[in-house]
Design a protein around this motif. Structure first.
Motif, PDB file in Angstrom:
ATOM      1  N   ALA A   1       0.752  -1.052   0.134  1.00  0.00           N
ATOM      2  CA  ALA A   1       0.178  -0.149  -0.263  1.00  0.00           C
ATOM      3  C   ALA A   1       0.752   1.234  -0.043  1.00  0.00           C
ATOM      4  N   ILE A   2       2.069   1.389   0.981  1.00  0.00           N
ATOM      5  CA  ILE A   2       2.827   2.512   0.967  1.00  0.00           C
ATOM      6  C   ILE A   2       3.455   2.533  -0.388  1.00  0.00           C
ATOM      7  N   ALA A   3       3.898   1.363  -1.075  1.00  0.00           N
ATOM      8  CA  ALA A   3       4.674   1.464  -2.159  1.00  0.00           C
ATOM      9  C   ALA A   3       3.620   1.939  -3.520  1.00  0.00           C
ATOM     10  N   ASN A   4       2.495   1.408  -3.553  1.00  0.00           N
ATOM     11  CA  ASN A   4       1.456   1.987  -4.277  1.00  0.00           C
ATOM     12  C   ASN A   4       1.182   3.432  -4.018  1.00  0.00           C
ATOM     13  N   LEU A   5       1.203   3.915  -3.210  1.00  0.00           N
ATOM     14  CA  LEU A   5       1.024   5.493  -2.728  1.00  0.00           C
ATOM     15  C   LEU A   5       2.284   6.253  -3.461  1.00  0.00           C
ATOM     16  N   VAL A   6       3.383   5.785  -3.173  1.00  0.00           N
ATOM     17  CA  VAL A   6       4.579   6.638  -3.415  1.00  0.00           C
ATOM     18  C   VAL A   6       4.523   6.382  -5.198  1.00  0.00           C
TER      19      VAL A   6
END
Length: 321
Positions: A311-316
């Protein structure tokens, strides 16, 4: 032809062309480690078992990929699976024919999906909230249907759940068919392109002439249908419906697989290829933990950790774009 003209005619190689390269490398590394750490991982029986287990998640993930690409979310698909397995088990246990059981179960699953779609579309309630509430409701309904006990179906559906064709589980062929059709729909049909447009900007999609209400209802109905199919597949593999069959844990695994595969939580981007890699990665990790006799509690921890990181990688990635 000038050098400039030639450059324009050649396909551009961009980082997006290798968007799943990192995920593929991680999967290969885990498989290599598993092959060294335990002798049984690369055995044909174990690999077939892994494929059989991930097939159910893959079908749910296929529906989620298309739905999330359109900016939607259905956290009740796992609960839908639980209800479908419970209803189908009761019908088969009471002597109903398999064709009627399949028809009733899938129809019920579609209705559940359409109800979710109607609530999200016509009330404006956030999909996460609406479908999470539905998930809780469906888990309770499933327990009521089986009265909190395990309901066995005997040899019914055994050909689907445990049979093989060309050495591969029949469940794998069902999952491949669903994933293949989903990929074709997303890439080559107007409905698939509309899903990307709705996920990118719903208001702009509506102003451009796309029937957003109709498409959203169809998307949630399709998600329900695939949840019903996954429920039948799971029932055929387990040969029984029990408390805890399906539910939120199965749902979170599917969501994690889709997000790991690069489908945007905000909509507008998603690929079936990435989802397949995500499903395989989580399936292999769970299998390796079992073979290494690591507590099942760590399996839940691993799924949650992977989902958070994805999820964090997706946001970045979205902010960079």
């Amino acid at each position: 032809m000038t050098t400039e003209t030639a450059a324009r005619t050649l396909p551009r190689v961009t980082p997006r062309s290798f968007q799943h390269a990192g995920l593929l490398v991680v999967l290969v590394l885990i498989v290599a480690y598993a092959g060294v750490a335990t002798d049984s991982f690369l055995s044909s029986n174990n690999l077939i078992n892994v494929l059989r287990q991930v097939s159910v998640v893959a079908v749910i993930a296929a529906g989620l990929t298309l739905l999330m690409t359109a900016g939607g979310m259905d956290f009740s698909m796992g609960g839908n699976v639980a209800v479908t397995t419970a209803v189908a088990a009761q019908l088969l246990a009471h002597g109903r024919p398999a064709w009627l059981t399949l028809l009733v179960s899938i129809a019920l699953a579609i209705v559940i999906g359409l109800v979710n779609g109607a609530v999200v579309t016509f009330t404006g309630v956030a999909p996460f909230v609406a479908t999470l509430a539905t998930a809780t409701l469906l888990d309770g309904v499933a327990l009521l249907v089986i009265d909190g006990m395990s309901v066995s179906i005997g040899e019914h559906l055994s050909t689907l759940g445990n049979g093989r064709t060309l050495g591969l589980p029949n469940l794998v062929f069902v999952a491949v068919l669903v994933l293949g059709l989903t990929a074709l729909v997303m890439r080559y049909t107007t409905f698939g392109r509309d899903a990307f447009a709705i996920g990118g900007n719903e208001d702009v999609a509506r102003l451009s002439g796309i029937n957003v209400v109709r498409d959203k209802l169809l998307l949630y109905g399709l998600a329900g249908a695939l949840a019903g199919l996954a429920g039948i597949m799971l029932l055929s593999r387990l040969a029984a419906s029990s408390p805890g069959t399906g539910g939120l844990q199965l749902q979170l695994t599917a969501v994690a697989a889709v997000v790991i595969g690069g489908t945007s939580l905000a909509g507008g981007r998603g690929t079936v290829g990435g989802t397949v890699l995500g499903v395989l990665l989580l399936g292999v990790v769970a299998n390796v933990l079992n073979l290494l006799q690591i507590s099942s509690y760590y399996q839940q921890i691993s799924v949650g950790a992977v989902l958070l990181i994805a999820a964090i990688a997706n946001l970045v990635r979205r902010r960079r774009h």
